[in-house]
Design an enzyme around this catalytic site. Structure first.
Site, PDB file in Angstrom:
ATOM      1  N   SER A 130     -54.692 -55.741  -6.829  1.00 56.79           N
ATOM      2  CA  SER A 130     -55.007 -55.352  -8.099  1.00 56.79           C
ATOM      3  C   SER A 130     -55.820 -54.031  -8.191  1.00 56.79           C
ATOM      4  O   SER A 130     -56.131 -53.604  -8.996  1.00 56.79           O
ATOM      5  CB  SER A 130     -55.934 -56.682  -8.827  1.00 56.79           C
ATOM      6  OG  SER A 130     -55.013 -57.582  -9.024  1.00 56.79           O
ATOM      7  N   ILE A 174     -53.056 -49.794  -9.709  1.00 52.52           N
ATOM      8  CA  ILE A 174     -52.557 -49.738 -11.123  1.00 52.52           C
ATOM      9  C   ILE A 174     -53.335 -50.701 -11.969  1.00 52.52           C
ATOM     10  O   ILE A 174     -53.318 -50.695 -13.105  1.00 52.52           O
ATOM     11  CB  ILE A 174     -51.075 -49.959 -11.358  1.00 52.52           C
ATOM     12  CG1 ILE A 174     -50.316 -48.632 -10.283  1.00 52.52           C
ATOM     13  CG2 ILE A 174     -50.543 -50.120 -12.591  1.00 52.52           C
ATOM     14  CD1 ILE A 174     -48.893 -48.912  -9.734  1.00 52.52           C
ATOM     15  N   ASP A 182     -51.571 -47.685   6.164  1.00 58.56           N
ATOM     16  CA  ASP A 182     -50.490 -48.062   5.208  1.00 58.56           C
ATOM     17  C   ASP A 182     -49.894 -49.173   5.369  1.00 58.56           C
ATOM     18  O   ASP A 182     -49.406 -49.620   6.601  1.00 58.56           O
ATOM     19  CB  ASP A 182     -49.390 -46.759   5.386  1.00 58.56           C
ATOM     20  CG  ASP A 182     -48.180 -46.999   4.506  1.00 58.56           C
ATOM     21  OD1 ASP A 182     -48.036 -48.035   4.020  1.00 58.56           O
ATOM     22  OD2 ASP A 182     -47.556 -45.718   4.250  1.00 58.56           O
ATOM     23  N   ASN A 236     -45.201 -57.019  -9.214  1.00 60.07           N
ATOM     24  CA  ASN A 236     -45.476 -57.324 -10.494  1.00 60.07           C
ATOM     25  C   ASN A 236     -44.883 -58.642 -10.895  1.00 60.07           C
ATOM     26  O   ASN A 236     -43.755 -59.020  -9.920  1.00 60.07           O
ATOM     27  CB  ASN A 236     -45.309 -56.229 -11.307  1.00 60.07           C
ATOM     28  CG  ASN A 236     -43.982 -55.536 -11.348  1.00 60.07           C
ATOM     29  OD1 ASN A 236     -42.955 -56.501 -11.371  1.00 60.07           O
ATOM     30  ND2 ASN A 236     -44.037 -54.396 -11.086  1.00 60.07           N
ATOM     31  N   GLY A 246     -47.279 -48.053  -6.657  1.00 55.96           N
ATOM     32  CA  GLY A 246     -48.206 -48.370  -5.671  1.00 55.96           C
ATOM     33  C   GLY A 246     -47.501 -48.845  -4.694  1.00 55.96           C
ATOM     34  O   GLY A 246     -46.396 -48.496  -3.963  1.00 55.96           O
ATOM     35  N   VAL A 247     -47.993 -50.018  -3.847  1.00 60.88           N
ATOM     36  CA  VAL A 247     -47.740 -50.621  -2.840  1.00 60.88           C
ATOM     37  C   VAL A 247     -46.439 -51.115  -2.767  1.00 60.88           C
ATOM     38  O   VAL A 247     -45.578 -51.163  -1.916  1.00 60.88           O
ATOM     39  CB  VAL A 247     -48.885 -51.511  -2.109  1.00 60.88           C
ATOM     40  CG1 VAL A 247     -48.838 -52.871  -3.049  1.00 60.88           C
ATOM     41  CG2 VAL A 247     -48.622 -51.805  -0.683  1.00 60.88           C
ATOM     42  N   ASP A 248     -46.128 -51.533  -3.814  1.00 61.25           N
ATOM     43  CA  ASP A 248     -44.828 -52.224  -4.303  1.00 61.25           C
ATOM     44  C   ASP A 248     -43.603 -51.349  -4.098  1.00 61.25           C
ATOM     45  O   ASP A 248     -42.631 -51.490  -3.318  1.00 61.25           O
ATOM     46  CB  ASP A 248     -44.793 -53.002  -5.683  1.00 61.25           C
ATOM     47  CG  ASP A 248     -43.672 -53.627  -5.941  1.00 61.25           C
ATOM     48  OD1 ASP A 248     -42.953 -54.264  -5.060  1.00 61.25           O
ATOM     49  OD2 ASP A 248     -43.553 -54.101  -7.253  1.00 61.25           O
TER      50      ASP A 248
HETATM   51  P1  ADP Z   1     -52.022 -53.457  -8.210  1.00 58.26           P
HETATM   52  O1  ADP Z   1     -50.819 -53.102  -9.259  1.00 58.26           O
HETATM   53  O2  ADP Z   1     -52.050 -54.805  -7.784  1.00 58.26           O
HETATM   54  O3  ADP Z   1     -53.063 -52.870  -8.583  1.00 58.26           O
HETATM   55  P2  ADP Z   1     -51.305 -51.146  -6.371  1.00 58.26           P
HETATM   56  O4  ADP Z   1     -50.013 -51.021  -5.640  1.00 58.26           O
HETATM   57  O5  ADP Z   1     -51.398 -50.104  -7.645  1.00 58.26           O
HETATM   58  O6  ADP Z   1     -51.446 -52.810  -6.927  1.00 58.26           O
HETATM   59  O7  ADP Z   1     -52.798 -51.101  -5.627  1.00 58.26           O
HETATM   60  C1  ADP Z   1     -53.312 -51.867  -4.925  1.00 58.26           C
HETATM   61  C2  ADP Z   1     -53.878 -51.341  -3.644  1.00 58.26           C
HETATM   62  O8  ADP Z   1     -52.855 -51.067  -2.809  1.00 58.26           O
HETATM   63  C3  ADP Z   1     -54.742 -50.228  -4.169  1.00 58.26           C
HETATM   64  O9  ADP Z   1     -55.994 -49.987  -3.367  1.00 58.26           O
HETATM   65  C4  ADP Z   1     -53.820 -48.869  -3.598  1.00 58.26           C
HETATM   66  O10 ADP Z   1     -54.700 -47.620  -3.312  1.00 58.26           O
HETATM   67  C5  ADP Z   1     -53.253 -49.520  -2.243  1.00 58.26           C
HETATM   68  N1  ADP Z   1     -51.979 -49.009  -1.799  1.00 58.26           N
HETATM   69  C6  ADP Z   1     -51.150 -48.309  -2.175  1.00 58.26           C
HETATM   70  N2  ADP Z   1     -50.132 -47.800  -1.556  1.00 58.26           N
HETATM   71  C7  ADP Z   1     -50.275 -48.546  -0.258  1.00 58.26           C
HETATM   72  C8  ADP Z   1     -49.979 -48.676   1.001  1.00 58.26           C
HETATM   73  N3  ADP Z   1     -48.696 -47.989   1.307  1.00 58.26           N
HETATM   74  N4  ADP Z   1     -50.516 -49.325   1.921  1.00 58.26           N
HETATM   75  C9  ADP Z   1     -51.728 -50.031   1.719  1.00 58.26           C
HETATM   76  N5  ADP Z   1     -52.072 -50.115   0.466  1.00 58.26           N
HETATM   77  C10 ADP Z   1     -51.630 -49.385  -0.298  1.00 58.26           C
END
Ligand code: ADP
Length: 170
Positions: free
Chosen positions: A121, A124, A9, A23, A31-33
């Site tokens: 990327s 989402i 994470d 974004n 997601g990660v954001d």
């Molecule tokens: P995007 O909109 O750029 O696709 P996302 O956050 O939806 O960004 O996903 C980008 C990647 O980060 C994906 O592989 C997702 O599984 C991953 N992700 C989501 N949460 C976390 C986290 N807490 N730590 C690391 N990676 C994460």
């Protein structure tokens, strides 16, 4: 620069800078954001709001990167970058590589020795994981930063980590 792949994470990484797959609005998202803002607390959003007002009235363009402090996270800085949405009909990989190039540049300008990236990327924004890893490694392997010594690609979940490890060894 040494490159590490780990499953984990990104909000838990004790590195100088973590990268956020933000974004364009810079006002938070899923997601990660979402995880970064949830765990980092409101200071990060306060800073991105100011950046938005001062410099990016129309949003942070895809491929660019800007830094804020990291609030309550163990990292010192968050580098926010905006990945491209995957397209099956248009090659947007240069923009995806630009995210890594510009994030590395921003982290380096901050004097960071270590930086951790999520797989930009690949959530989402639907970029296929295998190619997302390939694009990331292409940039990280070619980088010649001044202060950065380590870049960690943080893979979220066992399946993504397994794909990434396979890509890294081919
Ligand atoms: P995007 O909109 O750029 O696709 P996302 O956050 O939806 O960004 O996903 C980008 C990647 O980060 C994906 O592989 C997702 O599984 C991953 N992700 C989501 N949460 C976390 C986290 N807490 N730590 C690391 N990676 C994460």
């Amino acid at each position: 620069m040494e490159i590490e792949l780990i499953e984990g994470d990104i909000t838990a990484q004790s590195v100088d800078a973590i990268v956020n797959a933000a974004n364009s609005s810079l006002l938070g998202g899923g997601g990660v954001d979402g995880a970064i803002h949830r765990k980092g607390g409101p200071d990060i959003l306060a800073e991105t709001r100011k950046l938005r007002a001062a410099k990016y009235g129309r949003g942070l363009p895809v491929g660019q990167a800007v830094a804020t402090t990291a609030g309550r996270l163990p990292a010192h800085w968050v580098v926010h970058t905006v990945g491209p949405v995957f397209s099956a009909t248009e090659d947007r990989s240069e923009l995806l590589r630009a995210c890594y190039i510009n994030s590395l540049r921003v982290a380096d300008e901050l004097g960071a020795a270590s930086v951790a990236f999520p797989l930009i990327s690949a959530g989402i924004y639907r970029w296929p994981v295998e190619d997302a890893v390939r694009q990331a490694l292409t940039v990280l392997r070619a980088a010649t930063p001044a202060t950065l010594r380590t870049a960690t690609l943080v893979l979220y979940g066992a399946e993504t980590a397994a794909i990434a490890r396979a890509v890294a060894t081919t």
